[in-house]
Structures are given as structure tokens and as C-alpha cells.
Design a protein around this motif. Structure first.
Motif, PDB file in Angstrom:
ATOM      1  N   ARG A 135      58.990  35.691  30.731  1.00  0.00           N
ATOM      2  CA  ARG A 135      59.295  36.670  31.794  1.00  0.00           C
ATOM      3  C   ARG A 135      59.695  38.011  31.199  1.00  0.00           C
ATOM      4  O   ARG A 135      60.456  38.086  30.232  1.00  0.00           O
ATOM      5  N   GLY A 136      59.166  39.067  31.795  1.00  0.00           N
ATOM      6  CA  GLY A 136      59.486  40.412  31.357  1.00  0.00           C
ATOM      7  C   GLY A 136      58.528  40.967  30.316  1.00  0.00           C
ATOM      8  O   GLY A 136      58.486  42.191  30.108  1.00  0.00           O
ATOM      9  N   GLN A 137      57.756  40.088  29.688  1.00  0.00           N
ATOM     10  CA  GLN A 137      56.808  40.564  28.681  1.00  0.00           C
ATOM     11  C   GLN A 137      55.584  41.185  29.340  1.00  0.00           C
ATOM     12  O   GLN A 137      55.417  41.181  30.561  1.00  0.00           O
ATOM     13  N   GLN A 138      54.735  41.741  28.501  1.00  0.00           N
ATOM     14  CA  GLN A 138      53.490  42.346  28.936  1.00  0.00           C
ATOM     15  C   GLN A 138      52.325  41.548  28.354  1.00  0.00           C
ATOM     16  O   GLN A 138      52.458  40.945  27.288  1.00  0.00           O
ATOM     17  N   VAL A 139      51.196  41.534  29.080  1.00  0.00           N
ATOM     18  CA  VAL A 139      50.036  40.787  28.599  1.00  0.00           C
ATOM     19  C   VAL A 139      48.763  41.597  28.834  1.00  0.00           C
ATOM     20  O   VAL A 139      48.681  42.386  29.790  1.00  0.00           O
ATOM     21  N   THR A 140      47.805  41.418  27.928  1.00  0.00           N
ATOM     22  CA  THR A 140      46.487  42.049  28.070  1.00  0.00           C
ATOM     23  C   THR A 140      45.423  40.970  27.990  1.00  0.00           C
ATOM     24  O   THR A 140      45.388  40.194  27.031  1.00  0.00           O
ATOM     25  N   LEU A 141      44.589  40.933  29.001  1.00  0.00           N
ATOM     26  CA  LEU A 141      43.474  39.997  29.046  1.00  0.00           C
ATOM     27  C   LEU A 141      42.173  40.776  28.916  1.00  0.00           C
ATOM     28  O   LEU A 141      42.081  41.907  29.409  1.00  0.00           O
ATOM     29  N   ARG A 142      41.174  40.166  28.297  1.00  0.00           N
ATOM     30  CA  ARG A 142      39.942  40.877  28.010  1.00  0.00           C
ATOM     31  C   ARG A 142      38.718  40.191  28.601  1.00  0.00           C
ATOM     32  O   ARG A 142      38.683  38.965  28.728  1.00  0.00           O
ATOM     33  N   CYS A 143      37.730  41.000  28.914  1.00  0.00           N
ATOM     34  CA  CYS A 143      36.518  40.493  29.550  1.00  0.00           C
ATOM     35  C   CYS A 143      35.305  41.269  29.052  1.00  0.00           C
ATOM     36  O   CYS A 143      35.309  42.513  29.058  1.00  0.00           O
ATOM     37  N   SER A 144      34.284  40.542  28.641  1.00  0.00           N
ATOM     38  CA  SER A 144      32.998  41.158  28.326  1.00  0.00           C
ATOM     39  C   SER A 144      31.999  40.707  29.373  1.00  0.00           C
ATOM     40  O   SER A 144      31.797  39.499  29.552  1.00  0.00           O
ATOM     41  N   PRO A 145      31.373  41.627  30.076  1.00  0.00           N
ATOM     42  CA  PRO A 145      30.480  41.233  31.174  1.00  0.00           C
ATOM     43  C   PRO A 145      29.190  40.613  30.656  1.00  0.00           C
ATOM     44  O   PRO A 145      28.847  40.719  29.481  1.00  0.00           O
ATOM     45  N   LYS A 146      28.502  39.997  31.563  1.00  0.00           N
ATOM     46  CA  LYS A 146      27.184  39.441  31.265  1.00  0.00           C
ATOM     47  C   LYS A 146      26.260  40.574  30.847  1.00  0.00           C
ATOM     48  O   LYS A 146      26.360  41.700  31.355  1.00  0.00           O
ATOM     49  N   SER A 147      25.352  40.285  29.915  1.00  0.00           N
ATOM     50  CA  SER A 147      24.401  41.281  29.456  1.00  0.00           C
ATOM     51  C   SER A 147      23.625  41.862  30.642  1.00  0.00           C
ATOM     52  O   SER A 147      23.088  41.126  31.475  1.00  0.00           O
ATOM     53  N   GLY A 148      23.589  43.186  30.717  1.00  0.00           N
ATOM     54  CA  GLY A 148      22.884  43.845  31.807  1.00  0.00           C
ATOM     55  C   GLY A 148      23.762  44.208  32.984  1.00  0.00           C
ATOM     56  O   GLY A 148      23.337  44.949  33.873  1.00  0.00           O
ATOM     57  N   HIS A 149      24.972  43.687  33.013  1.00  0.00           N
ATOM     58  CA  HIS A 149      25.914  44.006  34.094  1.00  0.00           C
ATOM     59  C   HIS A 149      26.779  45.194  33.699  1.00  0.00           C
ATOM     60  O   HIS A 149      27.111  45.375  32.527  1.00  0.00           O
ATOM     61  N   ASP A 150      27.168  45.996  34.706  1.00  0.00           N
ATOM     62  CA  ASP A 150      27.946  47.187  34.413  1.00  0.00           C
ATOM     63  C   ASP A 150      29.262  47.255  35.183  1.00  0.00           C
ATOM     64  O   ASP A 150      29.995  48.231  35.058  1.00  0.00           O
ATOM     65  N   THR A 151      29.532  46.246  35.979  1.00  0.00           N
ATOM     66  CA  THR A 151      30.715  46.255  36.847  1.00  0.00           C
ATOM     67  C   THR A 151      31.550  45.008  36.577  1.00  0.00           C
ATOM     68  O   THR A 151      31.006  43.915  36.413  1.00  0.00           O
ATOM     69  N   VAL A 152      32.862  45.220  36.525  1.00  0.00           N
ATOM     70  CA  VAL A 152      33.774  44.103  36.276  1.00  0.00           C
ATOM     71  C   VAL A 152      34.836  44.064  37.368  1.00  0.00           C
ATOM     72  O   VAL A 152      35.439  45.086  37.695  1.00  0.00           O
ATOM     73  N   SER A 153      35.035  42.872  37.919  1.00  0.00           N
ATOM     74  CA  SER A 153      36.089  42.641  38.904  1.00  0.00           C
ATOM     75  C   SER A 153      37.030  41.585  38.346  1.00  0.00           C
ATOM     76  O   SER A 153      36.600  40.674  37.645  1.00  0.00           O
ATOM     77  N   TRP A 154      38.289  41.719  38.695  1.00  0.00           N
ATOM     78  CA  TRP A 154      39.298  40.761  38.245  1.00  0.00           C
ATOM     79  C   TRP A 154      39.885  40.035  39.451  1.00  0.00           C
ATOM     80  O   TRP A 154      40.141  40.646  40.497  1.00  0.00           O
TER      81      TRP A 154
END
Lengths: 115, 110
Positions: free
Chosen positions: A15-34
């Protein structure tokens, strides 16, 4: 043809910490939703990035922020973690900001546990 | 009221049975509808898109009733491998936000 890649697969934070999550989209895709999926619930829309800008945001506090890079990959940052942030975080990619024509592809998710 | 509502189940059915799930949505501006399948601790995967009056794919049939704002999924000749959670999804007005129901659990037993 690589699908959507998310990292890490599992994460435990305090609790209280910070986190970074990463995502690489499918080849040919240009939009990312979380999406955030709590146990026993359906995924909830956090935000969408297209052309390196946040295009739409769901009902999540400002502690949730993101970024999209020129290569279309994306990061989700969560500050001041709460126990209630424990969930499966899913990234979905699409071609264009509307996935209605070509659909969305989901990554396998990052399972975040806040203790 | 949730924007997309569906019966959580579980639906316990024998192999070979026909099972139907219903889902209602509250946003009349929604343009696109989908059924996703999610296996335990896995990501959702698109099962079917429902764009107009309905869609059929093998043993699966999805119907859309815009007037009543509900969609349905019919699974015929259920297989053990159909056991999963089925998520009803409505896409926002511009298609860039998916609104998921909480899911319906299906268990097919031999």
C-alpha cells in the motif's frame, strides 16, 4: 504475428507504493486500452490511448495515469496503491480508436496484488 | 444500475444440452455488441460479434433486440470445453470503450 504482450505477469506491491505496467500491442494495431478486472467482476474500462494521447477515460481516479509511445506501446501507472487496486489489469489493442471494425485483442494481463 | 447486466449463474448443464444466456444494456447509444469468453484466470477472448439482428457461428447463435435492449447467446450441443465465463459486452457510441457485464458462469458436465 505477436499478439498483445503484457509485463510483468504478476506483481506484489505494498500500500502506498507506485506501479508501472507495460503493454505492447498486436502487430499492426495502433490503439491501446486498459481495463481493470476485480475478482468475480467483468473488466472495467480505465482509459484508451491513440496517437499518443488519452482519448477516453473511465471512472477511475487521477492516481491512474498512462502513456503511449511512438511505437504504440503503452504504460499504465498507478500511484498511492490501495488494497482495492488488487486486480487483473488487461491491455487491449485495436486498429484505430474504434475497435468496431477490426475488434480488440486482449493480452493475458498483469495480476497485481496490493498488500 | 449497471450499464450491462447479466445473470451470474452458474449454469450447470449436461453435455449435449442447449443453454441460453441473456444480457441487458442500458445505454441506447451503444452501437456494437459482443460475447467474449473468459477461461479461469485468462484473458477474455472474442466469441462472437453481434452487429445487427443476430449472428450464428456453428453451435453458437447470438441475437440482438434493440427495442428491448437485450442480447442473447444460445449454445447448442454443449461440450465440456464450453465451460467458461461468458461476458456480454456493449461498445460505446464511438466504439472505443467496451462495457462488460460481470459474466455468466457455464459448467458443462459429463
Amino acid at each position: 504475428d505477436a499478439g498483445v504482450t503484457q509485463s510483468p505477469t504478476h506483481l506484489i506491491k505494498t500500500r502506498g507504493q507506485q506501479v508501472t505496467l507495460r503493454c505492447s500491442p498486436k502487430s499492426g494495431h495502433d490503439t491501446v486500452s486498459w481495463y481493470q478486472q476485480a475478482l468475480g467482476q467483468g473488466p472495467q474500462f480505465i482509459f484508451q490511448y491513440y496517437e499518443e494521447e488519452e482519448r477516453q477515460r473511465g471512472n477511475f481516479p487521477d492516481r491512474f495515469s498512462g502513456h503511449q509511445f511512438p511505437n504504440y506501446s503503452s504504460e499504465l501507472n498507478v500511484n498511492a496503491l490501495l488494497l482495492g487496486d488488487s486486480a487483473l489489469y488487461l491491455c487491449a489493442s485495436s486498429l484505430g480508436s474504434s475497435g468496431r471494425n477490426y475488434g480488440y485483442t486482449f493480452g493475458s494481463g498483469t495480476r497485481l496484488t496490493v498488500v | 444500475r449497471k450499464e450491462v447486466e447479466q445473470d451470474p449463474g452458474p449454469f450447470n448443464v449436461p453435455e449435449g444440452a442447449t443453454v441460453a444466456f441473456n444480457c441487458t444494456y442500458s445505454n441506447s447509444a451503444s452501437q456494437s455488441f459482443f460475447w467474449y469468453r473468459q477461461d479461469c484466470r485468462k484473458e477474455p477472448k472474442l466469441l462472437m460479434s453481434v452487429y445487427s439482428s443476430g449472428n450464428e457461428d456453428g453451435r453458437f447463435t447470438a441475437q440482438l433486440n434493440r427495442a428491448s435492449q437485450y442480447i442473447s447467446l444460445l449454445i447448442r450441443d454443449s461440450k465440456l470445453s464450453d465451460s467458461a465465463t461468458y461476458l456480454c459486452v456493449a461498445a460505446g457510441e464511438y466504439g472505443n470503450k467496451l462495457v462488460f457485464g460481470a459474466g455468466t458462469i457455464l459448467r458443462v458436465k459429463s
